[in-house]
Design a protein around this motif. Structure first.
Motif, PDB file in Angstrom:
ATOM      1  N   ILE A 149      36.904  35.766  20.138  1.00  0.00           N
ATOM      2  CA  ILE A 149      36.869  36.858  20.975  1.00  0.00           C
ATOM      3  C   ILE A 149      37.135  36.774  22.651  1.00  0.00           C
ATOM      4  O   ILE A 149      35.879  36.767  23.000  1.00  0.00           O
ATOM      5  N   ASN A 150      38.843  37.408  22.574  1.00  0.00           N
ATOM      6  CA  ASN A 150      38.282  37.517  24.180  1.00  0.00           C
ATOM      7  C   ASN A 150      37.659  38.606  24.416  1.00  0.00           C
ATOM      8  O   ASN A 150      37.120  39.192  24.643  1.00  0.00           O
ATOM      9  N   SER A 151      38.371  39.506  25.462  1.00  0.00           N
ATOM     10  CA  SER A 151      38.280  40.500  26.524  1.00  0.00           C
ATOM     11  C   SER A 151      39.167  40.763  27.206  1.00  0.00           C
ATOM     12  O   SER A 151      40.175  40.141  27.836  1.00  0.00           O
ATOM     13  N   GLY A 152      39.361  41.746  27.546  1.00  0.00           N
ATOM     14  CA  GLY A 152      40.898  43.103  29.132  1.00  0.00           C
ATOM     15  C   GLY A 152      39.656  42.112  29.566  1.00  0.00           C
ATOM     16  O   GLY A 152      40.928  41.939  30.620  1.00  0.00           O
ATOM     17  N   ALA A 153      38.994  41.734  30.339  1.00  0.00           N
ATOM     18  CA  ALA A 153      38.663  40.652  31.727  1.00  0.00           C
ATOM     19  C   ALA A 153      39.436  39.139  31.106  1.00  0.00           C
ATOM     20  O   ALA A 153      39.382  38.724  32.503  1.00  0.00           O
ATOM     21  N   GLY A 154      39.983  39.194  30.454  1.00  0.00           N
ATOM     22  CA  GLY A 154      40.223  37.608  29.674  1.00  0.00           C
ATOM     23  C   GLY A 154      42.034  37.545  30.044  1.00  0.00           C
ATOM     24  O   GLY A 154      43.119  37.290  30.548  1.00  0.00           O
ATOM     25  N   ILE A 155      42.136  39.212  30.729  1.00  0.00           N
ATOM     26  CA  ILE A 155      43.587  39.564  31.116  1.00  0.00           C
ATOM     27  C   ILE A 155      43.189  40.189  32.023  1.00  0.00           C
ATOM     28  O   ILE A 155      45.243  39.332  33.721  1.00  0.00           O
ATOM     29  N   ARG A 156      42.338  40.318  32.656  1.00  0.00           N
ATOM     30  CA  ARG A 156      42.962  41.288  33.826  1.00  0.00           C
ATOM     31  C   ARG A 156      41.373  41.180  34.920  1.00  0.00           C
ATOM     32  O   ARG A 156      40.256  41.433  33.810  1.00  0.00           O
ATOM     33  N   ALA A 157      41.432  40.822  35.561  1.00  0.00           N
ATOM     34  CA  ALA A 157      40.148  40.431  36.835  1.00  0.00           C
ATOM     35  C   ALA A 157      39.801  41.706  37.784  1.00  0.00           C
ATOM     36  O   ALA A 157      40.508  42.239  38.078  1.00  0.00           O
ATOM     37  N   ASN A 158      38.712  42.608  37.671  1.00  0.00           N
ATOM     38  CA  ASN A 158      38.435  43.741  38.207  1.00  0.00           C
ATOM     39  C   ASN A 158      36.744  43.076  39.098  1.00  0.00           C
ATOM     40  O   ASN A 158      36.217  42.297  39.041  1.00  0.00           O
ATOM     41  N   PRO A 159      36.900  43.811  39.986  1.00  0.00           N
ATOM     42  CA  PRO A 159      35.674  43.857  41.395  1.00  0.00           C
ATOM     43  C   PRO A 159      34.582  43.211  40.266  1.00  0.00           C
ATOM     44  O   PRO A 159      34.042  44.641  40.172  1.00  0.00           O
ATOM     45  N   GLY A 160      33.411  42.474  40.926  1.00  0.00           N
ATOM     46  CA  GLY A 160      32.222  42.652  40.511  1.00  0.00           C
ATOM     47  C   GLY A 160      31.499  41.838  38.761  1.00  0.00           C
ATOM     48  O   GLY A 160      31.473  41.976  38.405  1.00  0.00           O
ATOM     49  N   TRP A 161      33.235  41.144  38.561  1.00  0.00           N
ATOM     50  CA  TRP A 161      33.409  40.841  37.235  1.00  0.00           C
ATOM     51  C   TRP A 161      33.784  38.968  37.429  1.00  0.00           C
ATOM     52  O   TRP A 161      34.095  38.628  36.048  1.00  0.00           O
ATOM     53  N   ALA A 162      33.539  38.624  38.414  1.00  0.00           N
ATOM     54  CA  ALA A 162      34.572  36.992  38.381  1.00  0.00           C
ATOM     55  C   ALA A 162      33.959  36.621  37.707  1.00  0.00           C
ATOM     56  O   ALA A 162      34.648  35.538  37.105  1.00  0.00           O
TER      57      ALA A 162
END
Length: 226
Positions: A126-139
């Protein structure tokens, strides 16, 4: 009946995945020992609990010793990060998030590979949209999920006898999401996010895909969002 181990199964998405697979699999409910985990086991007709802290590697090794054959391993357990900038994120936060979201998943996979190989099993991350695109504050969180994608991709190439699937859901209506939105300072609207049962249905669909196909990646977004 085939066996499926779901980590982080005591609530939210993990409980939904366990429920979705319970009709076709003997489910092992992974999670910290808790009344919630026990209640879910009872509600699923006496499912077995795999009660272990995933970052206690000695305990995990002991808990996996008795698992000689495993058909499905769903890596769902994870933590959110503090949503701070790189400049403000201390090393302890990086270590905490990467340890739970990536290192623990790698170690549990390693320990269970003999059992998975024996059954020609299926590993679902179970990954995440954050595993495709990084956003500010989510490093830290995004780094852990990008790493989880790399783990899945490497495992798929190294273990051709297994199926390995990465699920990339957008935001899900869970307790974790409530905490994230509170940090962001926004009002919470659960209807704007994916229902855990919807994501669980996608996991079940991947698991039940006929053996002549390999479901490599599944991307889900809340309706109306890019």
């Amino acid at each position: 009946m085939p066996t499926a181990l779901i980590t982080g199964a005591s609530r939210g998405l993990g409980a939904a995945i366990a429920t979705a697979l319970a009709g076709s699999h003997d489910v092992l409910l992974g999670g910290r020992p808790s009344a919630e985990l026990d209640r879910l086991a009872a509600s699923l007709g006496g499912a077995t609990t795999f009660a272990a802290e995933l970052t206690d590697y000695a305990a995990v090794a002991a808990a996996t010793e008795s698992i000689t054959s495993l058909d499905v391993l769903v890596h769902n357990a994870g933590v959110e990060s503090s949503l701070e900038s790189v400049a403000d994120t201390p090393v302890q936060e990086w270590q905490r998030v990467l340890e739970v979201n990536l290192v623990a998943a790698a170690e549990l996979t390693r320990l269970l590979l003999p059992a998975l190989r024996r059954s020609g099993g299926h590993v679902v991350f179970i990954n995440s949209g954050a595993g495709i695109r990084a956003n500010p504050g989510w490093a830290p969180y995004a780094a852990s999920k990008f790493g989880l994608r790399a783990l899945a991709d490497s495992l798929r190439l190294e273990e051709p006898g297994l199926r390995v699937t990465s699920i990339f859901p957008g935001r899900i209506d869970t307790e974790m999401q409530r905490r994230i939105v509170a940090i962001e300072g926004d009002p919470y609207d659960g209807g704007a996010f994916l229902d855990p049962a919807t994501v669980a249905a996608a996991v079940a669909a991947a698991v039940h895909t006929p053996a002549d196909a390999h479901p490599v990646e599944v991307v889900l977004r809340p309706a109306g969002r890019p």
